[in-house]
Design a protein around this motif. Structure first.
Motif: not given
Length: 126
Positions: A74-76, A87-91, A78-85
């Motif tokens: 869910g975190l990935v 970067a979200a995976t890396a975060v 949600s973040l994918a729409s904000v910072i890209g898939p």
């Protein structure tokens, strides 16, 4: 007011010392057998309960793992729409690695503290 103490008219059976020791040994043997049976029953009960506790603990750990994976997914998402898939995976990965590192260092410190408290310095470093 106060009644006099009742007289103690006890009849003492004429038992020899050898007979007394035989009776004592017989009672001790009976007590030991009863204690052994009791401890066997306790051990069987504990064995059955330990299996059940281990099963429930394992299942609980599995469900916690699945819940944490759903949270990470869910975190990935949600973040994918904000910072890209990517970067979200890396975060998400870096956050999990940071948590794992903190927990590992905490465990390492506790092991060292336990070793020093027990006076077992083994010479090796974790």
């Amino acid at each position: 007011m106060l009644d006099p103490a009742p007289s103690l008219d006890l009849e003492v059976e004429d038992i020899s010392f050898a007979q007394d020791l035989r009776l004592l040994a017989e009672e001790a043997r009976t007590l030991a057998q009863a204690e052994l049976a009791f401890q066997k029953t306790r051990a069987a009960y504990v064995g059955a309960e330990v299996r059940t506790i281990a099963l429930f603990g394992t299942l609980a750990a599995v469900f916690v793992f699945f819940a944490l994976m759903a949270l990470v997914f869910g975190l990935v998402l949600s973040l994918a729409s904000v910072i890209g898939p990517w970067a979200a995976t890396a975060v998400g990965t870096l956050a999990l690695l940071a948590i794992a590192l903190a927990l590992g260092m905490s465990a390492r410190g506790r092991v060292r503290r336990m070793r020093s408290a027990l006076g077992n310095d083994g010479g090796g470093d974790l």
